[in-house]
Design an enzyme around this catalytic site. Sequence first.
Site, PDB file in Angstrom:
ATOM      1  N   LEU A 206     -16.541   7.826  -6.327  1.00 52.15           N
ATOM      2  CA  LEU A 206     -15.731   8.888  -6.234  1.00 52.15           C
ATOM      3  C   LEU A 206     -16.239   9.541  -7.248  1.00 52.15           C
ATOM      4  CD1 LEU A 206     -13.317  10.344  -4.609  1.00 52.15           C
ATOM      5  CD2 LEU A 206     -11.715   9.182  -6.172  1.00 52.15           C
ATOM      6  N   ASP A 207     -16.638  11.159  -6.826  1.00 50.86           N
ATOM      7  CA  ASP A 207     -17.344  11.876  -7.820  1.00 50.86           C
ATOM      8  C   ASP A 207     -16.308  12.026  -9.134  1.00 50.86           C
ATOM      9  OD1 ASP A 207     -19.566  12.444  -6.322  1.00 50.86           O
ATOM     10  OD2 ASP A 207     -18.557  13.952  -5.262  1.00 50.86           O
ATOM     11  N   ARG A 208     -16.941  12.402 -10.078  1.00 49.74           N
ATOM     12  CA  ARG A 208     -16.265  12.476 -11.502  1.00 49.74           C
ATOM     13  C   ARG A 208     -15.069  13.873 -11.375  1.00 49.74           C
ATOM     14  NH1 ARG A 208     -17.861  14.964 -16.988  1.00 49.74           N
ATOM     15  NH2 ARG A 208     -19.372  16.289 -15.887  1.00 49.74           N
TER      16      ARG A 208
END
Length: 180
Positions: free
Chosen positions: A44-46
């Site tokens: 899950l992207d930052r």
Amino acid sequence: MARIILLNKPFGVLSQFTDTKSPTKRPTLSAFVDVPHVYPAGRLDRDSEGLLLLTDDGTLQAKIAAPKHKMSKTYLVQVEGTPTDADLQPLRDGVTLKDGPTKPAQVRLIDPPTLWDRDPPVRFRKSVPDTWIEATIAEGRNRQVRRMTAHIGFPTLRLVRWRIGNWTLDGIPSGTWIDG
């Protein structure tokens, strides 16, 4: 028996346990999960938040993360502007991004959900309204939901993954986890 952990990953946290690439040492999963031998099943992207599954079972990890298994993922998406149901139809049909066509998504307009405060908060502009949509996809390309909403002219402001398969974020506060 495989262990599954459901983490509500906060905004700004990397989906890994160490940060070897940044001299500033960005926040990682190790600040939130102190359980040995578990690893994220997918990423899950930052700049995204919400449900991240961790497991100690490599086979299960691959089944959750691999696109070939088509495990659906549902996102609550705050977009800039006020799309109509008709504006969302291209997402239901599948759009063509730079890396090729997407599979059809299940997308609908929703009322603003009751969520935790984000740190930092999403920018607010009086002159530009925002709208919430729910999007379910069975792919997992890099930044796919963000690219899809931008493609139809409604950039994503906030992205919260709410569900993966049958696992849901319901009742899990930001920065905490439960056994699944």
